[in-house]
Design an enzyme around this catalytic site. Structure first.
Site, short mmCIF file in Angstrom:
data_model
loop_
_atom_site.label_atom_id
_atom_site.label_comp_id
_atom_site.label_asym_id
_atom_site.label_seq_id
_atom_site.Cartn_x
_atom_site.Cartn_y
_atom_site.Cartn_z
N TYR A 142 -8.62 15.37 78.27
CA TYR A 142 -7.98 16.53 78.88
C TYR A 142 -7.85 17.71 77.90
CZ TYR A 142 -6.65 13.44 82.74
OH TYR A 142 -6.68 12.57 83.80
N LYS A 192 -12.75 1.61 77.04
CA LYS A 192 -14.08 1.24 77.52
C LYS A 192 -15.00 1.15 76.30
CE LYS A 192 -15.70 1.55 81.34
NZ LYS A 192 -16.21 0.45 82.19
N ASP A 225 -11.44 -0.67 83.25
CA ASP A 225 -11.75 -0.92 84.66
C ASP A 225 -11.28 -2.32 85.06
OD1 ASP A 225 -13.68 -1.83 82.89
OD2 ASP A 225 -15.34 -1.63 84.30
N ASP A 249 -3.50 7.89 82.81
CA ASP A 249 -3.18 8.67 84.00
C ASP A 249 -3.46 7.84 85.24
OD1 ASP A 249 -2.51 10.80 85.55
OD2 ASP A 249 -4.19 12.08 84.98
N ASP A 253 -0.58 5.41 87.58
CA ASP A 253 -0.41 5.67 89.02
C ASP A 253 -0.65 4.41 89.84
OD1 ASP A 253 0.29 8.25 88.56
OD2 ASP A 253 -1.20 9.13 89.90
#
Ligand code: NAD
Length: 368
Positions: A142, A192, A225, A249, A253
């Site tokens: 970001y 990852k 993942d 993020d 959620d």
């Protein structure tokens, strides 16, 4: 030690309504537990824009840097949608996070037994769930450069850059290990590393911090993942999860939805320790300013009250008092007190924001 200081920034929409209930709780601790806080209050977001033409004044920023903890309600609202980007309400919150350098974002996912049926997952998967996601908040994709929409040949290309330094990874890893020591002593780091160099470095640095500084904490690594899948399959396998800004993020959620309503979710953002050893800290509910219900006494104040419980635990080292407050919330829910967002059956009368706050105060009284 001097009286702990707290800056309260109620903000916009339901922010002031839920914060009024937190004030009752703060007053209760002062009156009944002899825990006085030096509380000041100021404006942020649209409320600050209306008063000063900016979503956070320099004076308020300065105060936020000096207090032991900041407690924020929520910012934003449709009346500010057309403002210039630089003075939008959200910029006030972003300025606080940036200038306080709050790199460690703590998002607990805790499922109160009485609300287990609110989750989209089966009761036995979520009942009793208590995990903590630590998301790196000030770096990563970001913020990385280069970024932008460029032209290459005859087409446009959108670019963002995932970038992490060793020190950025190490400090958020330490934050996760410290938390784990106060909890079930387990950290799962997610990245990852199979496809991203930043993930390889992340894994190496987290392992190094563990081996050199926290060998007694149990550490595991998981691809992010797979982590998302495991969060939905059997979330209770986790204690503390530490991950980068982007994956955090998403994963926080996902974890949030395990627990039911947005009105129940607190958060903390922590920075480096100050001179008194306390971390720079901002506590806030995960929800926004909920303009659709603002001013109607319908908002659930629990997320904001639980954010104050996090402040008791992480800024003021009052873990037993935080437990007391969380137990009071649990008890109120078990009694069946529900704000509108937690209603299941048609026809039941929901508790108002103030009634929910009062019920929590009554449960605190009963805890003495
Ligand atoms: P929101 O979280 O404000 O609301 C989403 C839905 O959840 C709404 O239906 C709302 O009524 C409900 N809800 C939220 N909090 C609740 C509570 N405590 N009790 C009961 N119901 C609750 O998100 P949104 O509608 O996408 O955004 C509204 C405004 O809030 C926007 O201006 C947005 O930019 C801002 N926002 C601010 C923050 C923040 O201050 N940290 C976070 C998210 C959104």
């Amino acid at each position: 030690m001097s009286t702990p200081s707290l800056l309260i920034l109620p903000g916009d929409g339901i922010g002031p309504e839920v914060m009024a209930e937190v004030r009752k709780v703060i007053d209760w601790f002062g009156a009944k537990r002899d825990l006085a806080f030096d509380v000041s209050e100021d404006l942020v977001g649209g409320a600050a824009y209306d008063a000063h033409g900016v979503p956070l004044s320099d004076e308020t920023m300065e105060k936020a840097q000096q207090v032991d903890a900041v407690l924020l309600g929520a910012v934003g609202g449709p009346q500010y949608d057309d403002l210039d980007f630089s003075v939008k309400p959200e910029r006030g919150l972003l300025r606080l996070r940036k200038e306080m350098d709050l790199f460690s974002n703590l998002r607990p996912a805790q499922c109160f037994d009485a609300l287990a049926d609110f989750s989209s997952l089966k009761r036995d998967v979520v009942s009793g769930l208590d995990i903590m996601i630590v998301r790196e908040l000030t770096s990563g994709v970001y913020f990385g450069e280069p970024r932008g929409i460029m032209t290459e040949g005859n087409e446009r290309v959108g670019i963002n850059t995932q970038r992490y330094t060793e020190s950025e990874i190490a400090r958020v890893a330490r934050s996760a290990f410290e938390l784990a020591k106060r909890r079930d002593n387990r950290v799962c780091s997610m990245e990852k590393a199979n496809v991203m160099e930043s993930g390889i470095l992340w894994r190496e640095v987290v392992q190094k911090v563990h081996d050199e500084e926290y060998p007694d904490v149990e550490l595991s690594h998981m691809y992010a993942d797979a982590g998302g899948m495991q969060l939905c399959r059997w979330p209770k396998q986790f204690d503390v999860i530490v991950t980068d800004n982007l994956f955090g993020d998403l994963l926080s959620d996902v974890a949030a939805m395990l627990t039911g309503s947005l009105g129940m979710l607190p958060s903390a953002s922590l920075g480096a320790p100050m001179a008194n050893g306390r971390p720079k800290a901002l506590y806030e509910p995960v929800h926004g300013s909920a303009p659709d219900i603002a001013g109607q006494g319908k908002a659930n104040p629990t997320a904001c009250i639980l954010s104050f419980a996090m402040a008791l635990r992480y800024s003021f080292d009052l873990g037993a008092e935080a437990d007391r407050l969380e137990a009071a919330v649990e008890q109120v829910l078990a009694q069946g007190v529900r704000t509108a967002d937690l209603m299941q059956a048609e026809g039941d009368t929901p508790a108002s924001t103030a009634e929910m706050g009062d019920a929590i105060i009554a449960a605190l009284d009963a805890s003495l």
